[in-house]
Write a protein that holds these residues in place. Structure first.
Motif, PDB file in Angstrom:
ATOM      1  N   LEU A  15      48.665  47.788  45.169  1.00  0.00           N
ATOM      2  CA  LEU A  15      49.776  47.747  44.219  1.00  0.00           C
ATOM      3  C   LEU A  15      50.363  46.342  44.135  1.00  0.00           C
ATOM      4  CD1 LEU A  15      51.635  49.217  42.291  1.00  0.00           C
ATOM      5  CD2 LEU A  15      52.971  50.021  44.255  1.00  0.00           C
ATOM      6  N   ALA A  16      50.488  45.677  45.279  1.00  0.00           N
ATOM      7  CA  ALA A  16      51.035  44.318  45.292  1.00  0.00           C
ATOM      8  C   ALA A  16      50.151  43.362  44.505  1.00  0.00           C
ATOM      9  CB  ALA A  16      51.189  43.821  46.738  1.00  0.00           C
ATOM     10  N   TYR A  17      48.839  43.476  44.684  1.00  0.00           N
ATOM     11  CA  TYR A  17      47.962  42.573  43.928  1.00  0.00           C
ATOM     12  C   TYR A  17      47.997  42.909  42.445  1.00  0.00           C
ATOM     13  CZ  TYR A  17      44.309  39.363  42.735  1.00  0.00           C
ATOM     14  OH  TYR A  17      43.626  38.314  42.153  1.00  0.00           O
ATOM     15  N   SER A  21      48.998  40.172  39.720  1.00  0.00           N
ATOM     16  CA  SER A  21      48.099  39.942  38.581  1.00  0.00           C
ATOM     17  C   SER A  21      48.821  40.171  37.257  1.00  0.00           C
ATOM     18  CB  SER A  21      46.884  40.874  38.668  1.00  0.00           C
ATOM     19  OG  SER A  21      46.124  40.620  39.825  1.00  0.00           O
ATOM     20  N   ALA A  22      49.694  41.179  37.227  1.00  0.00           N
ATOM     21  CA  ALA A  22      50.452  41.460  36.006  1.00  0.00           C
ATOM     22  C   ALA A  22      51.357  40.278  35.662  1.00  0.00           C
ATOM     23  CB  ALA A  22      51.281  42.727  36.176  1.00  0.00           C
ATOM     24  N   PHE A  23      51.965  39.696  36.666  1.00  0.00           N
ATOM     25  CA  PHE A  23      52.790  38.509  36.438  1.00  0.00           C
ATOM     26  C   PHE A  23      51.959  37.384  35.835  1.00  0.00           C
ATOM     27  CE2 PHE A  23      53.766  34.282  38.156  1.00  0.00           C
ATOM     28  CZ  PHE A  23      54.986  34.043  37.522  1.00  0.00           C
ATOM     29  N   PRO A  66      51.029  40.708  56.748  1.00  0.00           N
ATOM     30  CA  PRO A  66      51.140  39.689  55.694  1.00  0.00           C
ATOM     31  C   PRO A  66      50.631  40.237  54.370  1.00  0.00           C
ATOM     32  CG  PRO A  66      50.122  38.777  57.679  1.00  0.00           C
ATOM     33  CD  PRO A  66      50.150  40.269  57.851  1.00  0.00           C
ATOM     34  N   VAL A  67      51.361  39.980  53.302  1.00  0.00           N
ATOM     35  CA  VAL A  67      50.965  40.545  52.015  1.00  0.00           C
ATOM     36  C   VAL A  67      49.588  40.047  51.586  1.00  0.00           C
ATOM     37  CG1 VAL A  67      52.073  38.747  50.606  1.00  0.00           C
ATOM     38  CG2 VAL A  67      51.777  41.055  49.677  1.00  0.00           C
ATOM     39  N   GLU A  68      49.243  38.808  51.942  1.00  0.00           N
ATOM     40  CA  GLU A  68      47.926  38.281  51.593  1.00  0.00           C
ATOM     41  C   GLU A  68      46.813  39.110  52.235  1.00  0.00           C
ATOM     42  OE1 GLU A  68      50.335  36.559  52.997  1.00  0.00           O
ATOM     43  OE2 GLU A  68      50.890  34.909  51.637  1.00  0.00           O
ATOM     44  N   GLN A  69      47.045  39.520  53.474  1.00  0.00           N
ATOM     45  CA  GLN A  69      46.055  40.336  54.187  1.00  0.00           C
ATOM     46  C   GLN A  69      45.908  41.702  53.533  1.00  0.00           C
ATOM     47  OE1 GLN A  69      46.691  40.632  58.493  1.00  0.00           O
ATOM     48  NE2 GLN A  69      46.089  42.777  58.421  1.00  0.00           N
ATOM     49  N   PRO A  73      41.509  42.929  50.168  1.00  0.00           N
ATOM     50  CA  PRO A  73      40.371  43.804  49.846  1.00  0.00           C
ATOM     51  C   PRO A  73      40.267  44.185  48.374  1.00  0.00           C
ATOM     52  CG  PRO A  73      41.573  44.619  51.776  1.00  0.00           C
ATOM     53  CD  PRO A  73      42.425  43.564  51.137  1.00  0.00           C
ATOM     54  N   PHE A  74      41.319  43.928  47.592  1.00  0.00           N
ATOM     55  CA  PHE A  74      41.357  44.414  46.218  1.00  0.00           C
ATOM     56  C   PHE A  74      41.235  43.306  45.174  1.00  0.00           C
ATOM     57  CE2 PHE A  74      43.831  47.009  49.107  1.00  0.00           C
ATOM     58  CZ  PHE A  74      43.099  48.187  49.046  1.00  0.00           C
ATOM     59  N   VAL A  75      41.129  42.088  45.647  1.00  0.00           N
ATOM     60  CA  VAL A  75      41.069  40.949  44.732  1.00  0.00           C
ATOM     61  C   VAL A  75      39.816  41.010  43.862  1.00  0.00           C
ATOM     62  CG1 VAL A  75      40.844  38.443  44.590  1.00  0.00           C
ATOM     63  CG2 VAL A  75      42.493  39.462  46.180  1.00  0.00           C
ATOM     64  N   LYS A  76      38.673  41.241  44.472  1.00  0.00           N
ATOM     65  CA  LYS A  76      37.412  41.226  43.728  1.00  0.00           C
ATOM     66  C   LYS A  76      37.398  42.288  42.632  1.00  0.00           C
ATOM     67  CE  LYS A  76      32.396  41.633  44.299  1.00  0.00           C
ATOM     68  NZ  LYS A  76      31.277  41.823  45.282  1.00  0.00           N
ATOM     69  N   ALA A  77      37.800  43.514  42.962  1.00  0.00           N
ATOM     70  CA  ALA A  77      37.741  44.602  41.983  1.00  0.00           C
ATOM     71  C   ALA A  77      38.722  44.382  40.842  1.00  0.00           C
ATOM     72  CB  ALA A  77      38.027  45.934  42.669  1.00  0.00           C
ATOM     73  N   LEU A  78      39.958  44.005  41.165  1.00  0.00           N
ATOM     74  CA  LEU A  78      40.959  43.823  40.106  1.00  0.00           C
ATOM     75  C   LEU A  78      40.653  42.597  39.256  1.00  0.00           C
ATOM     76  CD1 LEU A  78      44.252  44.832  41.945  1.00  0.00           C
ATOM     77  CD2 LEU A  78      43.201  45.975  39.987  1.00  0.00           C
ATOM     78  N   ASP A  79      40.208  41.528  39.896  1.00  0.00           N
ATOM     79  CA  ASP A  79      39.818  40.346  39.121  1.00  0.00           C
ATOM     80  C   ASP A  79      38.628  40.662  38.223  1.00  0.00           C
ATOM     81  OD1 ASP A  79      41.840  38.933  40.282  1.00  0.00           O
ATOM     82  OD2 ASP A  79      40.555  37.560  41.418  1.00  0.00           O
TER      83      ASP A  79
END
Length: 214
Positions: A15-17, A21-23, A66-69, A73-79
């Motif tokens: 959800l955070a990513y 991304s929405a921003f 940490p929010v980055e951690q 795991p979701f960066v690749k799929a959402l990007d």
């Protein structure tokens, strides 16, 4: 029901990513807006999204994560989803914001129903409407009233967004064992998850109608 820490971190990280991304997308889309009023409207929405991101960041930090951690795991799929559904113009961008964010809201709101507190309330707070709904409906309605071809093109675009979003969601769940277990437990079984996706499709159709694209 009992929700594991790993599943909760995964859910909030995704959800955070999504909010981050929405921003990024809203800030970029604002630069292509046809009027200063439209540009200002999207800029305000972007500000609301980063506010939601900060709420999640603060919560995760308080839990020692940490929010980055949590997001990693979701960066690749959402990007990948955003790359495959990159809008070609202002109207496609607006439809994507409206329909794509709507799907995410429906999905997370369903999940929030079986989360423990205060996590459930946090998710519902993050899902608060940033004001894009009424704005998108007005803008798209005005555009398609002038040109039938625009309506047909945007209708196809809206249907593609649904297909790509569900494909990516299924991929993420399959890749994250703790999330998969959370969803199976929360919705009863695999058939419960299938019912959820049908509900998402119905809500998507409702939003398409609201835009005049049904």
């Amino acid at each position: 029901m009992t929700v594991s820490r790993a599943a909760l971190v995964d859910l909030l990280g995704a959800l955070a990513y999504g909010e981050l991304s929405a921003f990024d997308r809203l800030a970029e889309d604002a630069r292509t807006a046809p009027t200063l009023a439209s540009r200002a409207a999207l800029a305000k929405m972007a500000g609301a999204e980063i506010g939601h991101f900060r709420l999640l960041e603060e919560y995760l930090t308080g839990e020692g994560v940490p929010v980055e951690q949590a997001m990693a795991p979701f960066v690749k799929a959402l990007d990948g989803y955003h790359a495959s559904t990159a809008p070609h113009d202002w109207l496609e961008a607006l439809v994507k914001v409206y329909l794509g964010d709507g799907l995410a809201v429906d999905f997370y709101r369903a999940v929030a129903g079986f989360l423990p507190e205060p996590s459930g309330s946090l998710v519902r707070q993050v899902l608060a409407d940033t004001g894009h709904s009424a704005f998108a409906e007005r803008e798209v309605a005005a555009a398609i009233a002038e040109n039938r071809q625009v309506r047909d093109r945007l209708a196809l675009w809206g249907r593609r967004l649904l297909a790509d979003a569900i494909t990516q969601a299924q991929y993420v769940v399959a890749e994250r064992e703790d999330l998969a277990e959370l969803f199976v437990s929360g919705f009863g079984d695999l058939s419960g998850i299938a019912v959820l996706f049908k509900q998402l499709q119905k809500q998507h159709s409702r939003r398409m109608s609201a835009l005049g694209l049904a």
